[in-house]
Design a protein around this motif. Structure first.
Motif, mmCIF file in Angstrom:
data_model
loop_
_atom_site.group_PDB
_atom_site.id
_atom_site.type_symbol
_atom_site.label_atom_id
_atom_site.label_comp_id
_atom_site.label_asym_id
_atom_site.label_seq_id
_atom_site.Cartn_x
_atom_site.Cartn_y
_atom_site.Cartn_z
ATOM 1 N N ALA A 27 0.844 -1.207 0.000
ATOM 2 C CA ALA A 27 0.000 0.000 0.000
ATOM 3 C C ALA A 27 0.876 1.253 0.000
ATOM 4 C CB ALA A 27 -0.924 -0.009 1.210
ATOM 5 N N LYS A 28 1.974 1.201 0.747
ATOM 6 C CA LYS A 28 2.885 2.345 0.802
ATOM 7 C C LYS A 28 3.466 2.606 -0.593
ATOM 8 C CE LYS A 28 6.659 4.175 3.584
ATOM 9 N NZ LYS A 28 8.031 3.789 3.243
ATOM 10 N N LYS A 29 3.908 1.542 -1.248
ATOM 11 C CA LYS A 29 4.449 1.684 -2.613
ATOM 12 C C LYS A 29 3.386 2.257 -3.546
ATOM 13 C CE LYS A 29 8.530 -0.253 -2.009
ATOM 14 N NZ LYS A 29 9.717 0.571 -1.944
ATOM 15 N N ALA A 30 2.139 1.813 -3.336
ATOM 16 C CA ALA A 30 1.052 2.272 -4.203
ATOM 17 C C ALA A 30 0.838 3.777 -4.037
ATOM 18 C CB ALA A 30 -0.233 1.512 -3.890
ATOM 19 N N TYR A 31 0.781 4.227 -2.783
ATOM 20 C CA TYR A 31 0.603 5.669 -2.562
ATOM 21 C C TYR A 31 1.796 6.451 -3.102
ATOM 22 C CZ TYR A 31 -3.617 4.984 0.214
ATOM 23 O OH TYR A 31 -4.898 4.672 0.613
ATOM 24 N N GLU A 32 2.989 5.884 -2.932
ATOM 25 C CA GLU A 32 4.182 6.568 -3.463
ATOM 26 C C GLU A 32 4.118 6.675 -4.984
ATOM 27 O OE1 GLU A 32 7.256 5.350 0.157
ATOM 28 O OE2 GLU A 32 7.432 4.343 -1.780
ATOM 29 N N ALA A 33 3.442 5.692 -5.610
ATOM 30 C CA ALA A 33 3.311 5.727 -7.071
ATOM 31 C C ALA A 33 2.149 6.624 -7.505
ATOM 32 C CB ALA A 33 3.114 4.310 -7.614
ATOM 33 N N GLY A 34 1.435 7.227 -6.532
ATOM 34 C CA GLY A 34 0.377 8.178 -6.866
ATOM 35 C C GLY A 34 -1.033 7.650 -6.706
ATOM 36 N N ALA A 35 -1.199 6.502 -6.050
ATOM 37 C CA ALA A 35 -2.545 5.931 -5.882
ATOM 38 C C ALA A 35 -3.472 6.931 -5.201
ATOM 39 C CB ALA A 35 -2.470 4.663 -5.035
ATOM 40 N N LYS A 36 -4.734 6.948 -5.652
ATOM 41 C CA LYS A 36 -5.712 7.829 -5.023
ATOM 42 C C LYS A 36 -6.204 7.201 -3.728
ATOM 43 C CE LYS A 36 -9.951 8.742 -6.784
ATOM 44 N NZ LYS A 36 -10.785 9.119 -7.938
ATOM 45 N N ASN A 37 -6.435 5.892 -3.786
ATOM 46 C CA ASN A 37 -6.914 5.184 -2.599
ATOM 47 C C ASN A 37 -6.553 3.701 -2.718
ATOM 48 O OD1 ASN A 37 -8.304 4.784 -0.154
ATOM 49 N ND2 ASN A 37 -10.136 4.129 -1.263
ATOM 50 N N VAL A 38 -6.189 3.118 -1.582
ATOM 51 C CA VAL A 38 -5.919 1.682 -1.572
ATOM 52 C C VAL A 38 -6.955 1.031 -0.669
ATOM 53 C CG1 VAL A 38 -4.257 -0.143 -1.014
ATOM 54 C CG2 VAL A 38 -3.448 2.050 -1.923
ATOM 55 N N HIS A 39 -7.754 0.144 -1.249
ATOM 56 C CA HIS A 39 -8.784 -0.546 -0.476
ATOM 57 C C HIS A 39 -8.395 -2.009 -0.325
ATOM 58 C CE1 HIS A 39 -12.761 -1.515 1.061
ATOM 59 N NE2 HIS A 39 -12.688 -2.593 0.302
ATOM 60 N N VAL A 40 -8.400 -2.524 0.908
ATOM 61 C CA VAL A 40 -7.995 -3.917 1.107
ATOM 62 C C VAL A 40 -9.191 -4.764 1.542
ATOM 63 C CG1 VAL A 40 -6.405 -5.483 2.265
ATOM 64 C CG2 VAL A 40 -5.704 -3.125 1.822
ATOM 65 N N GLU A 41 -9.394 -5.878 0.868
ATOM 66 C CA GLU A 41 -10.388 -6.868 1.255
ATOM 67 C C GLU A 41 -9.654 -8.020 1.924
ATOM 68 O OE1 GLU A 41 -13.928 -5.587 0.951
ATOM 69 O OE2 GLU A 41 -13.865 -7.778 0.915
ATOM 70 N N TRP A 42 -9.799 -8.145 3.250
ATOM 71 C CA TRP A 42 -9.086 -9.197 3.975
ATOM 72 C C TRP A 42 -9.875 -10.491 3.980
ATOM 73 C CZ3 TRP A 42 -4.336 -7.735 4.894
ATOM 74 C CH2 TRP A 42 -4.061 -6.393 5.187
ATOM 75 N N SER A 43 -9.163 -11.596 3.909
ATOM 76 C CA SER A 43 -9.808 -12.885 4.156
ATOM 77 C C SER A 43 -9.095 -13.528 5.338
ATOM 78 C CB SER A 43 -9.693 -13.775 2.919
ATOM 79 O OG SER A 43 -8.334 -13.908 2.550
ATOM 80 N N ASP A 44 -9.795 -14.422 6.016
ATOM 81 C CA ASP A 44 -9.222 -15.057 7.202
ATOM 82 C C ASP A 44 -9.556 -16.543 7.147
ATOM 83 O OD1 ASP A 44 -8.659 -16.111 9.664
ATOM 84 O OD2 ASP A 44 -9.424 -14.412 10.806
ATOM 85 N N GLU A 45 -8.528 -17.371 6.951
ATOM 86 C CA GLU A 45 -8.763 -18.804 6.769
ATOM 87 C C GLU A 45 -9.451 -19.437 7.975
ATOM 88 O OE1 GLU A 45 -5.121 -20.685 5.449
ATOM 89 O OE2 GLU A 45 -5.811 -20.335 3.393
ATOM 90 N N GLU A 46 -9.087 -18.969 9.175
ATOM 91 C CA GLU A 46 -9.702 -19.561 10.361
ATOM 92 C C GLU A 46 -11.196 -19.301 10.378
ATOM 93 O OE1 GLU A 46 -6.546 -18.860 13.527
ATOM 94 O OE2 GLU A 46 -8.343 -19.349 14.698
ATOM 95 N N LEU A 47 -11.580 -18.053 10.014
ATOM 96 C CA LEU A 47 -13.000 -17.711 9.977
ATOM 97 C C LEU A 47 -13.703 -18.474 8.853
ATOM 98 C CD1 LEU A 47 -13.174 -13.857 10.577
ATOM 99 C CD2 LEU A 47 -14.076 -15.691 12.008
ATOM 100 N N THR A 48 -13.004 -18.608 7.720
ATOM 101 C CA THR A 48 -13.585 -19.340 6.593
ATOM 102 C C THR A 48 -13.912 -20.767 7.019
ATOM 103 O OG1 THR A 48 -12.301 -18.018 5.063
ATOM 104 C CG2 THR A 48 -13.171 -20.085 4.205
ATOM 105 N N LEU A 49 -12.963 -21.414 7.684
ATOM 106 C CA LEU A 49 -13.161 -22.796 8.113
ATOM 107 C C LEU A 49 -14.301 -22.895 9.130
ATOM 108 C CD1 LEU A 49 -12.268 -25.736 7.962
ATOM 109 C CD2 LEU A 49 -10.560 -25.263 9.712
ATOM 110 N N THR A 50 -14.300 -21.975 10.109
ATOM 111 C CA THR A 50 -15.367 -21.979 11.120
ATOM 112 C C THR A 50 -16.728 -21.892 10.445
ATOM 113 O OG1 THR A 50 -13.868 -20.818 12.602
ATOM 114 C CG2 THR A 50 -16.195 -20.812 13.204
#
Ligand code: ZN
Ligand code: ZN
Length: 410
Positions: A44-67
């Motif tokens: 994300a830092k590299k992205a902003y340094e390259a001029g990104a307007k916004n970085v949106h992250v969609e997290w996944s969690d294997e433990e939650l997926t399994l549960t």
């Protein structure tokens, strides 16, 4: 590991500059497992340094997926949150770049009822169809990279301590993604140029058919008249180049949907949504899978083929020489991003319309008419080995060697 932090920086930079090739004021959507958070923050830092307007992250969690898979009611797996699918489409409409970090535990869903997994996959594929279109037609820039997680590393290096396994996997990834080169971005430019020489040759030859032979494999595949061989780099709608897979060693095109006959045998395990399918073979008649077997994961393979009509037909043929960096590492990654780039492969399901002259402007119906398969799935599986020979058939019916003993003969 020597210079680990420095190499991490280089890798994050490669993802942004060479993978997505993020432009000023562009938004970036990152899909990543929560375990990779430290690295995602660097990206994300590299992205902003390259001029990104916004970085949106969609997290996944294997433990939650399994549960969820173990405890939620059946009907949960029959739907996919529409707000989420719509959100992705909104971002794609605005021309965002998409970076996926593929790092899943290949055995995560081993104990889960395959029917649940199959319905969840289908629901997701249906809901995400419009979003996927943006990527499969290269309307937006997208890239997939990987970083080790502990469960994945343990599968790849079962005889190492957890800590050692992660280190070894990092080392392997840095090797095959050319991070150890002084300037990886430049090394990738050179790699792309070299690959393009091969695909230019194939595009000039315009073979009508490919003949595959290897132990357990004897198959003839027709190619559509207007097929195009593609390689590492692609152009998005705005004309910006990007590299969808890091690493990549393949040149690929579209098979003729109804023109595949014979049997093909897998040469590496296929990690499919948390389950492994191993030692399998598929028999095709007029393009359709009419028979199949699998030592491991038979039910998962069966469910995959049942996803829709197009899931029983091929959508991709890709050539990768046996003598190439990932193959030479002799590591079985249990992750398609790496394993498919160590081996010739086919994909079941949808074809990339860009592999057909003018294909990106064709409707689904028109694609089908041209013999270009459409489906909710696109699943690569590995068929190459050191014994593989491939011949190209020319318009006049004569054969020409393309691969001998697993390597280029062209
Ligand atoms: Zn491929
Ligand atoms: Zn593919």
């Amino acid at each position: 590991m020597k210079n680990f932090q420095k190499n991490l920086e280089k890798y994050a930079e490669l993802a942004i500059k060479t993978g997505v090739n993020l432009q000023k004021n562009q938004e970036l959507l990152i899909m990543a497992p929560i375990e990779t958070a430290d690295f995602v923050r660097k990206v994300a830092k590299k992205a902003y340094e390259a001029g990104a307007k916004n970085v949106h992250v969609e997290w996944s969690d294997e433990e939650l997926t399994l549960t969820k898979y173990l405890l939620a009611p059946d009907e949960t797996f029959e739907t996919y949150p529409l707000w989420k699918a719509k959100g992705y489409v909104e971002m794609a409409k605005e021309g965002c770049g998409v970076l996926s970090i593929s790092a899943s535990n290949p055995d995560l869903l081993k104990e889960v009822d395959p029917k649940r997994i199959a319905s969840a996959n289908k629901a997701a594929a249906l809901a995400l169809e419009e979003f996927r279109d943006y990527m499969q037609n290269n309307k937006i820039s997208w890239a997939i990279i990987s970083i080790p997680t502990s469960s994945w590393a343990a599968k790849v290096f079962p005889n190492s301590t957890p800590e050692e396994a992660v280190k070894k996997l990092w080392d392997a990834i840095f090797h095959v993604t050319r991070i150890y080169e002084e300037d990886p971005v430049k090394a990738w430019e050179e790699h792309v140029t070299k690959q393009n020489e091969k695909l230019n040759l194939l595009n000039k030859r315009k073979y009508t058919k490919l003949h595959f032979k290897a132990p357990g494999t004897d198959l003839v595949m027709e190619l559509p008249q207007d097929h195009i061989w593609l390689g590492a780099d692609a152009l998005n709608e705005k004309g910006h180049s990007f590299i969808a897979n890091i690493p990549t060693e393949e040149v690929f095109t579209v098979p003729s949907k109804y023109g595949v006959n014979g049997t093909v045998r897998s040469t590496k395990p296929l990690s499919y949504h948390g389950t492994l399918i191993n030692d399998f073979s598929l028999t095709f008649k007029d393009g359709k899978v009419v028979d199949f077997s699998a030592e491991t994961g038979y039910e998962t393979l069966e469910n995959m083929l049942e996803t829709d009509e197009g899931a029983k037909y091929l959508g991709e043929v890709a050539l990768v020489p046996d003598d190439s960096p990932i193959s030479n590492s002799n590591i079985l990654f249990y992750n398609t991003l790496f394993d498919e780039n160590a081996s010739c492969h086919f994909a079941l399901g949808s074809a990339y319309p860009v592999c057909l002259e003018g294909g990106e402007n064709l409707s689904k119906d028109d694609l089908e008419k041209q013999g270009c398969n459409t489906s909710l799935i696109h699943v690569d599986f590995m068929i190459g080995c050191a014994h593989m020979s491939i011949d190209g058939e020319k318009v006049d019916g004569t054969l020409e060697p393309i691969f001998r003993n697993g390597n280029w003969a062209l």
